[in-house]
Design an enzyme around this catalytic site. Structure first.
Site, PDB file in Angstrom:
ATOM      1  N   ASP A 137     -19.805  10.066 -10.329  1.00 20.20           N
ATOM      2  CA  ASP A 137     -19.654   8.634 -10.618  1.00 20.20           C
ATOM      3  C   ASP A 137     -18.991   8.407 -11.979  1.00 20.20           C
ATOM      4  OD1 ASP A 137     -20.291   6.536  -8.917  1.00 20.20           O
ATOM      5  OD2 ASP A 137     -22.450   6.755  -9.208  1.00 20.20           O
TER       6      ASP A 137
ATOM      7  N   GLN B 166     -27.406   5.711  -6.624  1.00 17.59           N
ATOM      8  CA  GLN B 166     -26.919   4.364  -6.327  1.00 17.59           C
ATOM      9  C   GLN B 166     -27.564   3.355  -7.284  1.00 17.59           C
ATOM     10  OE1 GLN B 166     -24.503   3.550  -4.146  1.00 17.59           O
ATOM     11  NE2 GLN B 166     -24.691   1.386  -4.591  1.00 17.59           N
TER      12      GLN B 166
ATOM     13  N   LYS C 285     -20.891   6.143   2.383  1.00 14.71           N
ATOM     14  CA  LYS C 285     -20.553   7.321   1.572  1.00 14.71           C
ATOM     15  C   LYS C 285     -20.898   8.594   2.333  1.00 14.71           C
ATOM     16  CE  LYS C 285     -21.223   4.817  -2.741  1.00 14.71           C
ATOM     17  NZ  LYS C 285     -22.161   4.425  -3.799  1.00 14.71           N
TER      18      LYS C 285
HETATM   19  N1  GUN Z   1     -23.378   0.267  -7.472  1.00 15.53           N
HETATM   20  C1  GUN Z   1     -22.255  -0.485  -7.430  1.00 15.53           C
HETATM   21  N2  GUN Z   1     -21.169   0.274  -7.640  1.00 15.53           N
HETATM   22  C2  GUN Z   1     -21.604   1.533  -7.817  1.00 15.53           C
HETATM   23  C3  GUN Z   1     -20.946   2.765  -8.054  1.00 15.53           C
HETATM   24  O1  GUN Z   1     -19.716   2.870  -8.178  1.00 15.53           O
HETATM   25  N3  GUN Z   1     -21.749   3.849  -8.166  1.00 15.53           N
HETATM   26  C4  GUN Z   1     -23.098   3.766  -8.055  1.00 15.53           C
HETATM   27  N4  GUN Z   1     -23.804   4.870  -8.207  1.00 15.53           N
HETATM   28  N5  GUN Z   1     -23.740   2.643  -7.828  1.00 15.53           N
HETATM   29  C5  GUN Z   1     -22.993   1.535  -7.706  1.00 15.53           C
END
Ligand code: GUN
Length: 287
Positions: free
Chosen positions: A120, A97, A53
């Site tokens: 998100d 995350q 990311k």
């Molecule tokens: N863990 C697995 N998928 C995601 C996501 O799309 N966003 C976040 N923040 N954590 C994750």
């Protein structure tokens, strides 16, 4: 034989457009999109996602800020950091995350993110907005799936969509998005009676359960659009580790009209959609 949905190529095209729009935003307003990613603990898969990311945000011309906290971090300490990021005008998007260590209440933490920085789309306000059909941030994985489904060019209205998996991150928001496209939507899950029969009805089948190869070839309606969200790490017969989806890809390709591979399908589109959401947050902040 199915047409392959090339998520990698679609994501590259989307990132290129985001890069161009970012340069325009910086030129016209002086605002450069900033994405803050917070990771708690050292789960190896999460570390990989977070690194990707950050790298892709920088490649698009964003400022990228990564905050790494130890796995004994308290909920209060995490919320204090989010408070600082909420107040930081250089930060337009905040992503915490998941999963978080067990001493931390995930939804409570997410709800402390300012809704207009919740790229998100997990904040209770954005979840409510999606449910009501109001503008707001949409979770990146189902948003990427929807873009790939729309890019088939097929008329979606009236189609039977079956989503296997009822998670807050994928299954539930995917259902809201396909309903908004006028599909007839079913969410199937581990307690569904006769899952093969439900899947065979699907003009659009989205698999998001995290069970390698669960969906068999003869569960696919001829010509269906098949989107495989599963990212499962398995060891195959010759002892090699590899990634595989929730769909038996080879067999399903014999029946589907369009199908995503794993890897190279949903995964790259998810990160590209995170960048799209962050750019949108910066554009809104700049106006
Ligand atoms: N863990 C697995 N998928 C995601 C996501 O799309 N966003 C976040 N923040 N954590 C994750």
């Amino acid at each position: 034989m199915a047409t392959l949905i090339d998520g990698k190529a679609q994501a590259a095209a989307l990132r290129e457009r985001i890069g161009i729009d970012t340069a325009t935003l910086v030129d016209q307003t002086g605002v450069r999109p900033g994405l803050a990613v917070v990771i708690v603990g050292d789960d190896p898969a999460s570390q990989v996602y977070v690194r990707n990311k950050g790298k892709q945000a920088e490649a698009a011309g964003f400022n990228s800020y990564t905050h790494r906290l130890t796995d004994d971090t308290s909920e209060d300490a995490l919320k204090a950091l989010i408070g600082e990021l909420n107040a930081d005008t250089d930060v337009h998007g905040i992503l915490v995350q998941l999963p978080l260590p067990e001493q931390i209440d995930e939804q409570s933490v997410i709800n402390t993110i300012a809704a207009e920085k919740d790229v998100d789309g997990f904040h209770i306000e954005n979840v409510g907005r999606l449910s009501l059909g109001l503008p707001g941030f949409v979770p990146c994985t189902p948003l990427g799936c929807l873009k790939m489904i729309r890019n088939t060019g097929l008329e979606l209205a009236g189609m039977e969509a079956v989503i296997v998996g009822r998670s807050n991150i994928v299954g539930k928001p995917m259902a809201a998005l396909l309903l908004a496209q006028n599909c007839t939507v079913t969410i199937a899950h581990s307690r569904t009676y006769d899952l093969p029969a439900v899947c065979r009805r699907a003009d659009i089948l989205v698999a998001a359960v995290g069970r390698p190869g669960l969906i068999k070839g003869d569960w696919i309606k001829p010509g269906a659009i098949v989107i495989d969200v599963g990212i499962n790490r398995i060891t195959d017969v010759d002892g090699r580790n590899r990634l595989t989806g929730d769909v038996d890809f080879e067999a399903a390709s014999e029946h589907a009209g369009h199908i995503t591979p794993v890897p190279g399908g949903v995964g790259p589109m998810t990160i590209a959609c995170l960048l799209a959401n962050t750019l949108q947050a910066a554009q809104l902040a700049a106006t």
